[in-house]
Write a protein that holds these residues in place. Structure first.
Motif, PDB file in Angstrom:
ATOM      1  N   LEU A 249     -23.146  -3.615  28.803  1.00  0.00           N
ATOM      2  CA  LEU A 249     -22.752  -4.978  28.453  1.00  0.00           C
ATOM      3  C   LEU A 249     -23.401  -5.359  27.135  1.00  0.00           C
ATOM      4  CD1 LEU A 249     -23.310  -6.848  31.854  1.00  0.00           C
ATOM      5  CD2 LEU A 249     -21.144  -6.073  30.898  1.00  0.00           C
ATOM      6  N   SER A 250     -22.749  -6.265  26.435  1.00  0.00           N
ATOM      7  CA  SER A 250     -23.350  -6.809  25.217  1.00  0.00           C
ATOM      8  C   SER A 250     -23.915  -8.189  25.535  1.00  0.00           C
ATOM      9  CB  SER A 250     -22.305  -6.930  24.111  1.00  0.00           C
ATOM     10  OG  SER A 250     -21.377  -7.957  24.423  1.00  0.00           O
ATOM     11  N   ALA A 251     -24.806  -8.644  24.694  1.00  0.00           N
ATOM     12  CA  ALA A 251     -25.370  -9.980  24.859  1.00  0.00           C
ATOM     13  C   ALA A 251     -24.270 -11.037  24.800  1.00  0.00           C
ATOM     14  CB  ALA A 251     -26.423 -10.238  23.788  1.00  0.00           C
ATOM     15  N   GLU A 252     -23.289 -10.821  23.936  1.00  0.00           N
ATOM     16  CA  GLU A 252     -22.187 -11.771  23.798  1.00  0.00           C
ATOM     17  C   GLU A 252     -21.369 -11.866  25.084  1.00  0.00           C
ATOM     18  OE1 GLU A 252     -22.758  -9.265  21.506  1.00  0.00           O
ATOM     19  OE2 GLU A 252     -23.712 -10.563  20.033  1.00  0.00           O
ATOM     20  N   GLU A 253     -21.144 -10.717  25.732  1.00  0.00           N
ATOM     21  CA  GLU A 253     -20.384 -10.717  26.989  1.00  0.00           C
ATOM     22  C   GLU A 253     -21.150 -11.480  28.073  1.00  0.00           C
ATOM     23  OE1 GLU A 253     -17.836  -6.637  27.213  1.00  0.00           O
ATOM     24  OE2 GLU A 253     -20.020  -6.405  27.238  1.00  0.00           O
ATOM     25  N   ILE A 254     -22.446 -11.249  28.143  1.00  0.00           N
ATOM     26  CA  ILE A 254     -23.262 -11.919  29.151  1.00  0.00           C
ATOM     27  C   ILE A 254     -23.262 -13.424  28.917  1.00  0.00           C
ATOM     28  CG2 ILE A 254     -25.620 -12.223  30.012  1.00  0.00           C
ATOM     29  CD1 ILE A 254     -25.988  -9.181  29.488  1.00  0.00           C
ATOM     30  N   GLU A 255     -23.507 -13.835  27.689  1.00  0.00           N
ATOM     31  CA  GLU A 255     -23.541 -15.263  27.385  1.00  0.00           C
ATOM     32  C   GLU A 255     -22.171 -15.902  27.596  1.00  0.00           C
ATOM     33  OE1 GLU A 255     -25.947 -16.755  24.421  1.00  0.00           O
ATOM     34  OE2 GLU A 255     -27.510 -15.282  24.798  1.00  0.00           O
ATOM     35  N   GLY A 256     -21.110 -15.145  27.346  1.00  0.00           N
ATOM     36  CA  GLY A 256     -19.758 -15.658  27.528  1.00  0.00           C
ATOM     37  C   GLY A 256     -19.339 -15.765  28.976  1.00  0.00           C
TER      38      GLY A 256
ATOM     39  N   VAL B  19     -31.692 -11.763  28.743  1.00  0.00           N
ATOM     40  CA  VAL B  19     -30.393 -11.141  28.461  1.00  0.00           C
ATOM     41  C   VAL B  19     -30.562  -9.624  28.339  1.00  0.00           C
ATOM     42  CG1 VAL B  19     -28.493 -10.965  26.806  1.00  0.00           C
ATOM     43  CG2 VAL B  19     -29.428 -13.210  27.401  1.00  0.00           C
ATOM     44  N   LEU B  20     -31.598  -9.197  27.634  1.00  0.00           N
ATOM     45  CA  LEU B  20     -31.859  -7.756  27.514  1.00  0.00           C
ATOM     46  C   LEU B  20     -32.173  -7.142  28.871  1.00  0.00           C
ATOM     47  CD1 LEU B  20     -33.984  -7.620  24.247  1.00  0.00           C
ATOM     48  CD2 LEU B  20     -31.608  -6.897  24.553  1.00  0.00           C
ATOM     49  N   SER B  21     -32.885  -7.862  29.708  1.00  0.00           N
ATOM     50  CA  SER B  21     -33.189  -7.372  31.052  1.00  0.00           C
ATOM     51  C   SER B  21     -31.918  -7.222  31.874  1.00  0.00           C
ATOM     52  CB  SER B  21     -34.163  -8.315  31.755  1.00  0.00           C
ATOM     53  OG  SER B  21     -35.393  -8.352  31.096  1.00  0.00           O
ATOM     54  N   ILE B  22     -30.991  -8.155  31.741  1.00  0.00           N
ATOM     55  CA  ILE B  22     -29.709  -8.063  32.457  1.00  0.00           C
ATOM     56  C   ILE B  22     -28.901  -6.875  31.944  1.00  0.00           C
ATOM     57  CG2 ILE B  22     -27.484  -9.215  32.841  1.00  0.00           C
ATOM     58  CD1 ILE B  22     -29.088 -11.873  32.950  1.00  0.00           C
ATOM     59  N   ILE B  23     -28.917  -6.655  30.634  1.00  0.00           N
ATOM     60  CA  ILE B  23     -28.224  -5.493  30.057  1.00  0.00           C
ATOM     61  C   ILE B  23     -28.790  -4.205  30.653  1.00  0.00           C
ATOM     62  CG2 ILE B  23     -27.924  -4.137  27.936  1.00  0.00           C
ATOM     63  CD1 ILE B  23     -27.745  -6.850  26.438  1.00  0.00           C
ATOM     64  N   ALA B  24     -30.113  -4.089  30.684  1.00  0.00           N
ATOM     65  CA  ALA B  24     -30.761  -2.888  31.230  1.00  0.00           C
ATOM     66  C   ALA B  24     -30.473  -2.736  32.715  1.00  0.00           C
ATOM     67  CB  ALA B  24     -32.266  -2.945  30.977  1.00  0.00           C
ATOM     68  N   PHE B  25     -30.524  -3.837  33.465  1.00  0.00           N
ATOM     69  CA  PHE B  25     -30.257  -3.811  34.903  1.00  0.00           C
ATOM     70  C   PHE B  25     -28.828  -3.322  35.178  1.00  0.00           C
ATOM     71  CE2 PHE B  25     -28.172  -6.324  38.286  1.00  0.00           C
ATOM     72  CZ  PHE B  25     -28.728  -5.702  39.390  1.00  0.00           C
TER      73      PHE B  25
END
Length: 71
Positions: A49-56, A34-40
């Motif tokens: 993006l937040s972790a919550e947005e990605i997971e949602g 998730v952190l890697s996706i945020i950084a990407f």
């Protein structure tokens, strides 16, 4: 966004991903991914993006739509 799926596949340590694939179904899915996706998304698209947005977002398609909506 033409290489989005390829980049997400690399982050998930997969050869390929489909737009309908559930993010949490991948073996490599964890908080580090998730952190890697945020950084990407921040570095490639200047989209925070937040972790919550990605997971949602649920699926690869949902994640792509989320990024596109913030561009």
């Amino acid at each position: 966004m033409e290489n989005f799926e390829t980049s997400i596949a690399e982050l998930l340590e997969e050869e390929a991903v489909g737009l309908s694939d559930e993010l949490q179904s991948f073996e490599a899915w964890d908080s580090l991914t998730v952190l890697s996706i945020i950084a990407f998304c921040d570095s490639e698209y200047s989209v925070p993006l937040s972790a919550e947005e990605i997971e949602g977002s649920g699926t690869v398609s949902g994640l792509k739509e989320l990024v596109e909506s913030k561009m």
